[in-house]
Design a protein around this motif. Structure first.
Motif, PDB file in Angstrom:
ATOM      1  N   MET A 186      -2.991   6.112   3.558  1.00  0.00           N
ATOM      2  CA  MET A 186      -4.139   5.471   3.448  1.00  0.00           C
ATOM      3  C   MET A 186      -5.426   6.220   3.765  1.00  0.00           C
ATOM      4  SD  MET A 186      -2.731   1.803   4.085  1.00  0.00           S
ATOM      5  CE  MET A 186      -1.096   1.362   3.961  1.00  0.00           C
ATOM      6  N   GLY A 201       0.851  -1.277   0.141  1.00  0.00           N
ATOM      7  CA  GLY A 201      -0.117  -0.065   0.096  1.00  0.00           C
ATOM      8  C   GLY A 201       0.967   1.234   0.160  1.00  0.00           C
ATOM      9  N   THR A 253      -9.301   2.176   2.143  1.00  0.00           N
ATOM     10  CA  THR A 253      -9.066   0.566   2.443  1.00  0.00           C
ATOM     11  C   THR A 253     -10.162   0.848   3.821  1.00  0.00           C
ATOM     12  OG1 THR A 253      -8.039  -1.317   2.822  1.00  0.00           O
ATOM     13  CG2 THR A 253      -7.355   0.881   4.136  1.00  0.00           C
ATOM     14  N   CYS A 308      -8.488  -0.831  -1.900  1.00  0.00           N
ATOM     15  CA  CYS A 308      -7.749  -2.035  -1.618  1.00  0.00           C
ATOM     16  C   CYS A 308      -8.228  -2.714  -0.659  1.00  0.00           C
ATOM     17  CB  CYS A 308      -6.196  -1.678  -1.287  1.00  0.00           C
ATOM     18  SG  CYS A 308      -5.419  -0.525  -2.569  1.00  0.00           S
ATOM     19  N   LEU A 309      -8.512  -3.974  -0.608  1.00  0.00           N
ATOM     20  CA  LEU A 309      -9.290  -4.830   0.328  1.00  0.00           C
ATOM     21  C   LEU A 309      -8.536  -6.043   0.427  1.00  0.00           C
ATOM     22  CD1 LEU A 309     -13.033  -4.247  -0.977  1.00  0.00           C
ATOM     23  CD2 LEU A 309     -11.804  -2.945   0.985  1.00  0.00           C
TER      24      LEU A 309
END
Length: 298
Positions: free
Chosen positions: A164, A128, A141, A189-190
């Motif tokens: 993030m 990330g 996220t 993003c997961l």
């Protein structure tokens, strides 16, 4: 008391480990991993049981070696994560290599929105940070609520400090915000290889039934975003490797539930490909397959 102790230990990790010289931090992580592995606690035994599904022809000696390597990989994740706030941009750039990254960069450039879905492999926090710094792309996220609340707050603050946007995973309330980010052409993003809730989608995973989150597939359907599976692994160097797999397309026919099932199975298949190639870097120390959930608890 147990929750306060857990929070204190994590706090000590973030404050102390990042101050250690790199060789000392690396050595400490390996010693902790080997000590935990030798004690054969529940997490290690579950990891070994999970790896037995991934590598069904492995005998006891190979499984033991894989689980030891798995614990070392898991502790490398933690040691790196504790130290990530001290890494400069050049260190991050040179610590990650993503294969087929054009699938991601082309998706970002298209402004249609991108969902990256990945399993618990190697160091997804480092990946990330690489996205935010090397690709100069912020992303959103979701973080699962942890106990105590102070520990959850630590994780959120840590990830936000790395660039993030972190949303709490509470009753599906994050879904609307994620959908808005995607419609704006953003990146989501997961980590999406385990969902034991009633809303989890049943998939075949290494020949047995497991549940995985519906979120990535539903977001792609609802927003038109590109859905990309990603797998990560460590090689024999200090560089973490990754692969952006081919996109998971929304089926042209079927109900919403049917499309979600097909797409989630496609994600599971992509994860299985990466995990089979690098089983020691899959940090699954919890129950995953439904057959294990039916086991009586000790």
């Amino acid at each position: 008391m147990k929750e306060r102790l857990t929070d204190a230990l994590y706090g000590l990790g973030w404050s102390a480990v990042k101050k250690l010289p790199e060789p000392a931090a690396t050595g400490l992580g390996r010693r902790i991993a080997d000590t935990a592995w030798k004690r054969r606690g529940k997490g290690v035994l579950r990891l070994e049981s999970n790896l037995a599904r991934v590598v069904p022809d492995a005998g006891p000696e190979r499984l033991a070696a894989l689980s030891q390597a798995g614990m070392r990989s898991y502790m490398r994740y933690w040691m790196e994560s504790f130290r990530l706030p001290t890494w400069d941009q050049e260190r991050v750039r040179h610590s990650v290599h993503i294969n087929e990254v054009h699938r991601l960069t082309d998706g970002i450039a298209s402004d249609r929105g991108v969902v990256l879905a990945l399993p618990h492999m190697a160091n997804y926090d480092l990946a990330g940070v690489w996205v935010t710094r090397a690709l100069d792309t912020p992303f959103t996220t979701v973080a699962e609520r942890l106990k105590p609340e102070s520990l959850y707050d630590r994780f959120v603050a840590y990830r936000e400090s790395l660039g993030m946007e972190v949303l709490p995973h509470v009753g599906g309330s994050a879904f609307g915000t994620l959908a808005r980010r995607l419609r704006e052409g953003g990146l989501v993003c997961l980590v999406a290889d385990r969902d034991l809730s009633a809303s989890g989608i049943e998939v075949k995973f290494f020949g047995e039934t497991a549940r995985m989150p519906a979120g990535p597939a539903l977001l792609a359907q609802q927003t038109g975003a590109l859905l990309l599976p990603v797998t990560l692994w460590y090689d024999d160097t200090e560089v973490m490797q990754g692969r952006v797999h081919p996109p998971v397309d929304v089926p042209e026919t079927g109900t919403r539930a049917e499309k979600t099932s097909v797409m989630t199975q496609a994600l599971a298949d992509a994860y299985a490909t990466g995990i089979a190639e690098h089983p020691e870097d899959w940090h699954m120390l919890q129950r995953l397959w439904l057959a294990d959930l039916e086991e009586p608890r000790a």
